[in-house]
Design an enzyme around this catalytic site. Structure first.
Site, PDB file in Angstrom:
ATOM      1  N   ARG A  97       0.840  -1.204   0.000  1.00  0.00           N
ATOM      2  CA  ARG A  97       0.000   0.000   0.000  1.00  0.00           C
ATOM      3  C   ARG A  97       0.869   1.246   0.000  1.00  0.00           C
ATOM      4  NH1 ARG A  97      -3.007  -3.498   3.718  1.00  0.00           N
ATOM      5  NH2 ARG A  97      -5.205  -3.500   3.127  1.00  0.00           N
ATOM      6  N   HIS A 121     -15.980   6.061  -1.858  1.00  0.00           N
ATOM      7  CA  HIS A 121     -15.126   7.163  -2.313  1.00  0.00           C
ATOM      8  C   HIS A 121     -15.898   8.480  -2.370  1.00  0.00           C
ATOM      9  CE1 HIS A 121     -13.170   9.676  -5.418  1.00  0.00           C
ATOM     10  NE2 HIS A 121     -12.073   9.252  -4.838  1.00  0.00           N
TER      11      HIS A 121
END
Ligand code: PEP
Ligand code: MG
Length: 892
Positions: A96, A468
């Site tokens: 990540r 999102h």
């Protein structure tokens, strides 16, 4: 030797929360949670310094990095009992990105890294679940191909859909291990076709591919845009986090979820979040399946028929609640958490301070201070002043008739209304043309940031409160309704439809981000009322700030709004703005176009009673607070008549010929009106205008103080002065008018005469000017224009590339150019004070409502800032933060 890699896991870590600059936010918090003894899958962080090195050395790595990464992988291996690339007991990792500040524009995550044709068999055997193993492998191929190899996910989705159709499957869960195996063959072919290379089978090659993709994503277009919008320096770089995989998709005792320790929308003190049984992290965020509530209370409130985590896995739930409480206490702030449950065992994957609405920021700050978790001063610092704007957003009038089209989730508060658009590019384009739009998408992704920015509000048909769209809209302070599942969006035809009603691009809708409703047409809205928390925090801010906050206002309505927002007077009344109404503009044009004093005086006589009444009203509303009235400062072109009709109207009023007026108007035409016949130059040429205004001010003050019984402080301000002599000339006229009014009325109105500092020469000669001026107000709009030599009116056509290319850090008309214009402000303040120690210093350019500029004003020692009414609360808070910042610095 530089340490490039920091490990964590098993109750210890080489870094901690204070290493944020080096480890990035995510890495620092993983280290911190490990140190707290929380269950964190072991892993390591490659520092942001490697990113800096990467870009400084033509995208290569430090020599020792490979060895450090191998050692760190071995360390994870020791803790988990698995080896990276091992065919029997393989270690799988996630990779990540993680910058200092969370950056949705960058590469996010690759899961299941380390899988290949051999390790997938071992995974199947060890997990005792073939289907799970091959499902994980196909997810990995798709994710890796997307984020590392830049292959469009549609390639894979199309093949999957086609396969499901052929087999008569509906859900992904209908596919068996054998199905996934067959699809993996196809997926690998897609990779080979699109990237002209086979899918990498070597886990180390996979890992370095992912690491390179994270560092490269720091410079992708989305990340660059995001940094620009959020003032994140490019030099920061990102870190990379590599962590042992844990699986939330190992059956019904596994799950994955996200949670906030307090409600990020309202600030209510309740555990808040969503989870999915038998799923991987991206399933929650992607909003493909509708998630379940964590607490039973939330499930009941949401009327969801899907069981809560509290009921399905009570033991893990209880452990999780304890972890959330510990983390909030430890970090002394609301936390945004990601977790996974693997076969009944809880793993914490991320903790960070939670993004929240302004309403939630306010409530959590005030409540945490009242709980004793933080101090009042910290509470003041916790609320972003600019975010207060959100609280001042309109809401839908409950009495207004509404035609409900659909309902979704109340993802970000406030109501918004606009034309429907279906793409972010359309949103941006229409916004550029001055239109208001609502961006409608199935779901948003980081590619939509510019479109979200350009819209009044966002509507999505999929995705939860942590999707999102929801998270980003809240951060931006834009109203958002997410997951309105009954709405069908047809991108190709640019329509949306709900149960027989179809709307097309350009149709108007209203969304209510507080209730989740989607309404047809424009619905009446109410101005916001401010909560008790708002008043409390503002009270705390007022107690610590040093600078006063005034408002720029010339209409009674604006002045009243500003008072309710806590303005402590008027810092700028632009009198030319009082002349635009129909009955006045003709008189003003008469005044301008008269070629003799007699004609001008006749016009002024018409304006006097109107101005007297205007000022009396402002003084009354401000009820004894200081009111600064600026003498007329019109860029002439704004007032000259343009059409024949307008000329005829003035000609009639003046009893003059239209031809002559046309000629006079042409004579007054200027090439650079902004540098032309304006400001004090008008009073120099036609002192009778200043006299009329001075009389109106004094007489208005007398009328107001007689009515309210309160003494009125009149501050008369002369604009665009460059020399002391100009000011002396005008001040003599004002003083004489004061004496005349005193004689006529017997009332001695207290008054001051001051000037604006708007020209570099005035700043340089501030010492002379202060011998006459009793106050200075920095007109930083003009001071920026004249210092930078950039026309205020024309800047927008060429300033864009300057900020985009980093030649200027900000638009200097929004945030003060501290190095240049700021130096002139400091210099003028010092010279003014030296000449007149009691001189009052303020700012009334647009910068007076900009938090960064307000911090500068504090340092420059100004006495007050003045800004538009809706920015008064922002300025009060920013001034308090500036005062605290200064205090912190002086204590350090
Ligand atoms: C300024 O120049 O900063 C100012 C406040 O005056 P105006 O914007 O009216 O020119
Ligand atoms: Mg000005």
């Amino acid at each position: 030797m530089t340490k490039w890699v920091y490990t964590f896991g098993d109750g210890k870590a080489e870094g901690n929360a204070s290493g944020r600059n080096l480890l990035g936010g995510k890495g620092a918090n993983l280290a911190e949670m490990s140190n707290l003894g929380l269950p964190v899958p072991p892993g390591f962080t490659i520092t942001t310094e490697v990113c800096t090195y990467f870009y400084a050395h033509s995208r290569t790595y430090p020599e020792t990095l490979q060895g450090d990464v191998d050692a760190a992988l071995a360390h994870i291996g020791t803790l988990t009992g698995r080896q990276f690339g091992d065919d029997v007991n393989p270690l799988l990792v996630s990779v990540r990105s993680g910058a200092r500040a969370s950056m949705p524009g960058m590469m996010d995550t690759v899961l299941n890294l380390g899988l290949n044709d051999a390790t997938v068999q071992a995974l199947a055997k060890n997990a005792g679940d073939e289907r799970f193993a091959y499902d994980s492998y196909r997810r990995f191929i798709q994710m890796y191909s997307n984020v590392v190899l830049d292959i469009d996910p549609h390639n894979f989705e199309d093949v999957l859909e086609e396969y499901k159709e052929r087999k008569g499957y509906v859900l992904d869960t209908d596919l068996t291990a054998a199905d996934w195996q067959r699809l993996i063959v196809d997926y690998k072919k897609i990779v080979e076709r699109e990237s002209e290379k086979p899918f990498p089978q070597d886990p180390r090659a996979q890992l370095w591919g992912a690491i390179g993709a994270v560092f490269s994503s720091w410079m992708n277009a989305r990340a660059i845009t995001y940094r620009r919008l959020h003032d994140i320096p490019e030099s920061w770089g990102t870190a990379v986090n590599v962590q042992a995989m844990v699986f939330g998709n190992m059956g019904d005792t596994s799950a994955t979820g996200v949670a906030f320790t307090r409600n990020p929308s309202t600030g209510a003190h309740e555990l808040y979040g969503e989870f999915l049984v038998n799923a991987q992290g991206e399933d929650v965020v992607a909003g493909i399946r509708t998630p379940q509530n964590i607490t039973e209370a939330a499930r009941i409130a949401a009327q969801s028929d899907k069981p809560s985590m509290e009921t399905v896995m009570p033991d893990v739930y209880n452990q999780f609640v304890r972890v959330t409480q510990l983390l909030e206490k430890h970090y002394r702030d609301m936390q945004d958490l990601e977790f996974t449950v693997e076969r009944g065992k809880l793993w914490m994957l991320q903790a960070r301070s939670g993004k929240r609405t302004a309403k939630a920021a306010l409530r959590t700050a005030v409540e945490m201070a009242n709980e004793g978790l933080i101090t009042r001063e910290e509470a003041i610092a916790r609320v972003e002043p600019a975010a207060l704007d959100q609280l001042l957003h309109p809401t839908i009038d409950p009495k207004a008739p509404r035609k409900i089209l659909a309902a979704g989730l109340p993802a970000s508060p406030g109501a918004a209304c606009g034309e429907i658009v279906f793409s972010s590019d359309d949103a941006e384009q229409l916004k550029g043309a001055g239109r208001k739009v609502i961006l409608v998408r199935v779901e948003t992704s980081p590619e939509d940031i510019h479109g979200m920015h350009a819209s009044e509000g966002i509507l999505t048909t999929r995705g939860g409160m942590t999707s999102h769209a929801a998270v980003v809209a809240r951060g931006m302070g834009k109203p958002c309704v997410s997951g309105a599942g009954t709405v069908r969006v047809d991108y190709a035809n640019e329509t949306l439809s709900v149960a027989g009603t179809t709307l097309k691009k350009g149709d108007i809708i209203t969304i209510d981000g507080t209730s989740g409703q989607v309404l047809i047409g424009a619905v009446a809205m109410l101005q916001p009322e401010l909560s008790g928390d708002f008043g409390t925090l503002m009270g705390w801010a007022d107690a610590v700030r040093r600078m006063k906050v005034r408002t720029n206002a010339e209409t009674p309505a604006d002045a009243r709004v500003a008072r309710t927002f806590g303005a402590e007077g008027i810092g700028l009344c632009r009198t030319e703005h009082m002349f635009f109404e129909d009955d006045r503009i003709v008189a003003v044009r008469e005044m301008i176009l008269s070629d003799n004093e007699k004609g001008r005086r006749a016009a002024l006589a018409k304006l006097l009673p109107m101005q007297r009444q205007d000022f009396a009203e402002l003084f009354e509303i401000m009820s004894g607070l200081p009111v600064t009235i600026r003498l007329l400062d019109p860029p002439l072109h704004e007032f000259l008549p343009h059409t024949d009709e307008e000329i005829a109207e003035v000609a009639k009023a003046m009893n003059a010929s239209a031809e002559r007026l046309k000629q006079r108007s042409a004579d007054l035409h200027e090439f650079n009106p902004m540098l032309g016949f304006r400001g004090v130059r008008l009073a120099v040429a036609f002192p009778e205008i200043a006299e009329m205004q001075a009389r109106a001010i004094f007489e208005g003050a007398i009328a107001a103080s007689q009515k309210t019984g309160k003494a009125v402080t009149a501050e008369i301000m002369v604009p665009l002065v460059m020399t002391k002599a100009e000011l002396d000339l005008v001040k003599a006229r004002i003083d004489a008018m004061h004496a005349a009014v005193k004689q006529e009325t017997g009332v001695d109105v207290p008054y001051q005469v001051g000037t604006m500092i708007e020209l570099p020469r005035a700043a340089l000669r501030a010492g002379d000017i202060a011998q006459t001026a009793e106050f200075f107000s920095f007109g930083t709009n003009d001071l920026t224009q004249t210092t930078l030599g950039i026309s205020r009116d024309d800047a927008s056509s060429f300033l864009g590339p300057y900020t985009a290319k980093g030649l200027l850090p900000h638009d200097p008309f929004v945030t003060l150019d501290q190095e240049g214009v700021g130096e002139l402000v400091q210099l003028a303040a010092a010279r003014g004070k030296a000449a007149r120690p009691a001189i009052k210093l303020g700012i009334c350019g647009e910068h007076g409502g900009d938090p960064a500029s307000i911090a500068f004003c504090e340092k420059a020692g100004l006495d007050y800032v003045s800004c538009s009414p809706f920015r008064v609360p922002i300025a009060r808070l920013a001034a308090a933060q500036a005062a605290l910042g200064k205090k912190a610095a002086s204590q350090a």
